[in-house]
Write a protein that holds these residues in place. Structure first.
Motif, PDB file in Angstrom:
ATOM      1  N   VAL A  64       3.390   9.912 -14.020  1.00  0.00           N
ATOM      2  CA  VAL A  64       3.655   9.211 -12.557  1.00  0.00           C
ATOM      3  C   VAL A  64       5.067   9.650 -12.222  1.00  0.00           C
ATOM      4  O   VAL A  64       5.893   9.228 -13.051  1.00  0.00           O
ATOM      5  CB  VAL A  64       3.127   7.906 -12.307  1.00  0.00           C
ATOM      6  CG1 VAL A  64       3.666   7.508 -11.011  1.00  0.00           C
ATOM      7  CG2 VAL A  64       1.534   7.612 -12.665  1.00  0.00           C
ATOM      8  N   TYR A 121       8.010   9.827  -8.517  1.00  0.00           N
ATOM      9  CA  TYR A 121       8.413   9.774  -7.178  1.00  0.00           C
ATOM     10  C   TYR A 121       9.129  10.651  -6.657  1.00  0.00           C
ATOM     11  O   TYR A 121      10.189  11.011  -7.467  1.00  0.00           O
ATOM     12  CB  TYR A 121       8.774   8.042  -6.897  1.00  0.00           C
ATOM     13  CG  TYR A 121       8.823   7.756  -5.607  1.00  0.00           C
ATOM     14  CD1 TYR A 121       7.733   7.095  -5.001  1.00  0.00           C
ATOM     15  CD2 TYR A 121      10.079   8.006  -4.857  1.00  0.00           C
ATOM     16  CE1 TYR A 121       7.645   6.838  -3.586  1.00  0.00           C
ATOM     17  CE2 TYR A 121       9.976   7.871  -3.723  1.00  0.00           C
ATOM     18  CZ  TYR A 121       8.897   7.044  -3.000  1.00  0.00           C
ATOM     19  OH  TYR A 121       8.952   6.509  -1.572  1.00  0.00           O
ATOM     20  N   CYS A 128       7.219   9.791  -1.801  1.00  0.00           N
ATOM     21  CA  CYS A 128       5.883   9.743  -2.220  1.00  0.00           C
ATOM     22  C   CYS A 128       5.533   9.726  -3.650  1.00  0.00           C
ATOM     23  O   CYS A 128       6.636  10.419  -4.394  1.00  0.00           O
ATOM     24  CB  CYS A 128       5.072  10.747  -1.639  1.00  0.00           C
ATOM     25  SG  CYS A 128       5.327  12.527  -2.036  1.00  0.00           S
ATOM     26  N   PHE A 129       4.707   9.233  -4.271  1.00  0.00           N
ATOM     27  CA  PHE A 129       4.173   9.143  -5.559  1.00  0.00           C
ATOM     28  C   PHE A 129       3.708  10.688  -5.922  1.00  0.00           C
ATOM     29  O   PHE A 129       2.962  11.127  -4.909  1.00  0.00           O
ATOM     30  CB  PHE A 129       3.191   7.982  -6.014  1.00  0.00           C
ATOM     31  CG  PHE A 129       3.941   6.673  -6.101  1.00  0.00           C
ATOM     32  CD1 PHE A 129       4.701   6.373  -7.214  1.00  0.00           C
ATOM     33  CD2 PHE A 129       3.450   5.866  -4.799  1.00  0.00           C
ATOM     34  CE1 PHE A 129       5.034   4.979  -7.363  1.00  0.00           C
ATOM     35  CE2 PHE A 129       4.271   4.385  -5.161  1.00  0.00           C
ATOM     36  CZ  PHE A 129       4.981   4.005  -6.386  1.00  0.00           C
ATOM     37  N   LEU A 180      -5.437   8.849  -6.464  1.00  0.00           N
ATOM     38  CA  LEU A 180      -4.750   8.821  -5.063  1.00  0.00           C
ATOM     39  C   LEU A 180      -5.050   7.699  -4.092  1.00  0.00           C
ATOM     40  O   LEU A 180      -4.278   7.174  -3.662  1.00  0.00           O
ATOM     41  CB  LEU A 180      -5.085  10.279  -4.563  1.00  0.00           C
ATOM     42  CG  LEU A 180      -4.266  11.319  -5.335  1.00  0.00           C
ATOM     43  CD1 LEU A 180      -4.617  12.855  -4.608  1.00  0.00           C
ATOM     44  CD2 LEU A 180      -2.858  11.161  -5.427  1.00  0.00           C
ATOM     45  N   PHE A 227      -3.442   4.732  -5.384  1.00  0.00           N
ATOM     46  CA  PHE A 227      -2.039   4.277  -5.227  1.00  0.00           C
ATOM     47  C   PHE A 227      -1.975   4.313  -3.622  1.00  0.00           C
ATOM     48  O   PHE A 227      -0.821   3.667  -3.310  1.00  0.00           O
ATOM     49  CB  PHE A 227      -1.499   5.655  -5.788  1.00  0.00           C
ATOM     50  CG  PHE A 227      -0.689   5.776  -6.965  1.00  0.00           C
ATOM     51  CD1 PHE A 227       0.620   5.321  -7.354  1.00  0.00           C
ATOM     52  CD2 PHE A 227      -1.406   5.726  -8.253  1.00  0.00           C
ATOM     53  CE1 PHE A 227       0.995   5.076  -8.294  1.00  0.00           C
ATOM     54  CE2 PHE A 227      -1.294   5.371  -9.607  1.00  0.00           C
ATOM     55  CZ  PHE A 227       0.198   5.092  -9.624  1.00  0.00           C
ATOM     56  N   LYS A 228      -2.653   4.822  -2.954  1.00  0.00           N
ATOM     57  CA  LYS A 228      -2.461   4.804  -1.361  1.00  0.00           C
ATOM     58  C   LYS A 228      -2.498   3.550  -1.101  1.00  0.00           C
ATOM     59  O   LYS A 228      -1.913   2.908  -0.306  1.00  0.00           O
ATOM     60  CB  LYS A 228      -3.483   5.765  -0.825  1.00  0.00           C
ATOM     61  CG  LYS A 228      -3.089   5.958   0.724  1.00  0.00           C
ATOM     62  CD  LYS A 228      -4.150   6.610   1.501  1.00  0.00           C
ATOM     63  CE  LYS A 228      -4.421   8.162   0.805  1.00  0.00           C
ATOM     64  NZ  LYS A 228      -5.324   8.842   1.533  1.00  0.00           N
ATOM     65  N   ASN A 264       1.353   2.002  -2.992  1.00  0.00           N
ATOM     66  CA  ASN A 264       2.256   2.338  -1.780  1.00  0.00           C
ATOM     67  C   ASN A 264       2.947   1.263  -1.243  1.00  0.00           C
ATOM     68  O   ASN A 264       2.247   0.208  -0.892  1.00  0.00           O
ATOM     69  CB  ASN A 264       1.398   3.374  -0.680  1.00  0.00           C
ATOM     70  CG  ASN A 264       1.718   4.610  -1.055  1.00  0.00           C
ATOM     71  OD1 ASN A 264       1.916   5.090  -2.033  1.00  0.00           O
ATOM     72  ND2 ASN A 264       1.556   5.519   0.080  1.00  0.00           N
ATOM     73  N   ASP A 300       6.497   4.627   2.368  1.00  0.00           N
ATOM     74  CA  ASP A 300       5.986   5.789   1.412  1.00  0.00           C
ATOM     75  C   ASP A 300       5.008   6.492   2.049  1.00  0.00           C
ATOM     76  O   ASP A 300       3.974   6.114   2.758  1.00  0.00           O
ATOM     77  CB  ASP A 300       5.409   4.966   0.188  1.00  0.00           C
ATOM     78  CG  ASP A 300       6.362   4.302  -0.859  1.00  0.00           C
ATOM     79  OD1 ASP A 300       7.396   4.745  -0.993  1.00  0.00           O
ATOM     80  OD2 ASP A 300       5.915   3.433  -1.746  1.00  0.00           O
ATOM     81  N   PRO A 327       0.363   9.533  -1.485  1.00  0.00           N
ATOM     82  CA  PRO A 327       0.621  10.113  -2.543  1.00  0.00           C
ATOM     83  C   PRO A 327       0.095  11.809  -2.954  1.00  0.00           C
ATOM     84  O   PRO A 327      -0.958  12.301  -2.107  1.00  0.00           O
ATOM     85  CB  PRO A 327       0.037   9.303  -3.600  1.00  0.00           C
ATOM     86  CG  PRO A 327      -1.204   8.548  -2.868  1.00  0.00           C
ATOM     87  CD  PRO A 327      -0.684   8.605  -1.302  1.00  0.00           C
TER      88      PRO A 327
END
Length: 333
Positions: A234, A236, A242-243, A265, A268-269, A273, A277, A280
């Motif tokens: 992972v 950034y 964004c990741f 994804l 993470f969203k 986040n 952000d 991702p």
């Protein structure tokens, strides 16, 4: 009293450091400009006399001997040849950058293609590459790898402005080159071993990924209903905010790999986040891929998923250059 003295010492030290940096920069600028003028005088002299290759070779040899006798080191035949090339490649002195030293220009002059040379020059300015980093990126055919995914206007923009990511697709290369891992060509290794090697050589990996990447975690745990999943790597991205999630696959990518990345994804969203952000980005890195399968597997997915290949050895730069030349020729003016 000591606090005031420490402050004085820090201020003086800061001034000295800044002054030395500026002095080195000015010396580099003067040196490059001086060598440009040397090259100009050599070319002017040649144009007034015999143009044969043999004459030119003898001229540089004579100059090398005489200049070393008068002014000491720094005037080998190859160095004088590069001064001549500097003028021929940059006939207007205004096009030389005051931020690049002579050693960087020597590497740039080894690139015969003007588009490619311009790209690497811009990248040196944008990313402040050392000579070692520049050599590595030239060897890995970075320009060709990026350019082959563009149209003609995109290629020309790349050569003019360098590579500055503005959208998710700008982050992705195909293939990525991991020659810095020094993996034996026929040795079997696991995904975990490949991942560990990349993390162990994080500085080189970040250079290959490109500008703006910050490392966050290896084997990042995602837990859903008491079931654990793990994202290999992972990052950034500081520019795109964004990741960036990367999953490594040893063989050819399968549609399940793309579905798994889509799950990551979405997680993470919603869960990782924070305010500011952007959505991702997911990159599935595989040894090989089927373009048709990737097209269908990503077709209805709203997340930004990219599938790229990786190579553990340097690509054939000449073959990539030929592909790029054909692409430019097909697209015409």
């Amino acid at each position: 009293m000591m606090e005031h003295y420490d402050l004085l010492l820090d201020r003086v030290g800061g001034l000295l450091k800044a002054g030395r940096i500026e002095a080195r920069q000015q010396i580099n600028t003067v040196l490059v400009e001086t060598y440009w003028h040397v090259g100009r005088h050599i070319v002017d002299f040649e144009q007034q006399g015999d143009h044969s290759a043999q004459y030119g070779k003898q001229l540089l040899e004579h100059l090398s001997v005489d200049l070393k006798q008068r002014y000491g080191k720094g005037f080998s035949r190859s160095n004088i040849y590069q001064m001549r090339q500097l003028y021929l490649c940059y006939p207007k002195i205004q096009t030389l950058s005051g931020k690049l030293g002579w050693s960087i220009y020597c590497e740039l002059l080894s690139i015969s293609d003007s588009l490619s040379r311009s790209f690497y020059e811009q990248q040196c300015l944008v990313e402040n590459w050392s000579v070692r980093e520049l050599k590595r990126q030239i060897s890995s055919a970075l320009f060709e790898r990026l350019a082959l995914s563009s149209d003609k206007q995109g290629i020309l923009a790349l050569a003019r402005d360098g590579h500055q990511p503005a959208i998710a697709a700008d982050l992705v290369k195909d293939p990525y080159v991991f020659e810095f891992l020094n993996l034996p060509e026929r040795k079997q290794y696991s995904e975990k071993q490949l991942e560990n090697q990349l993390v162990d050589k994080l500085a080189q990996f970040l250079l290959e990924l490109g500008k703006g990447f910050a490392f966050i975690a290896q084997q990042y745990r995602v837990t859903l209903n008491n079931t654990h999943y793990y994202v290999d790597l992972v990052f950034y991205h500081r520019i795109l905010k964004c990741f960036v999630l990367i999953d490594l696959k040893l063989g050819k990518v399968h549609h399940q790999d793309i579905g798994q990345m889509n799950l990551y994804l979405n997680y993470f969203k919603k869960e990782e986040n924070t305010a500011g952000d952007q959505a991702p980005i997911g990159i599935v890195l595989a040894a090989d891929k089927d373009e048709i399968l990737v097209e269908y597997a990503t077709g209805s997915i709203s997340n930004q998923i990219f599938v790229s290949r990786y190579k553990t050895h340097l690509p054939d730069r000449k073959a990539l250059a030929r592909e790029l030349a054909l692409l430019l020729e097909e697209q015409g003016d």
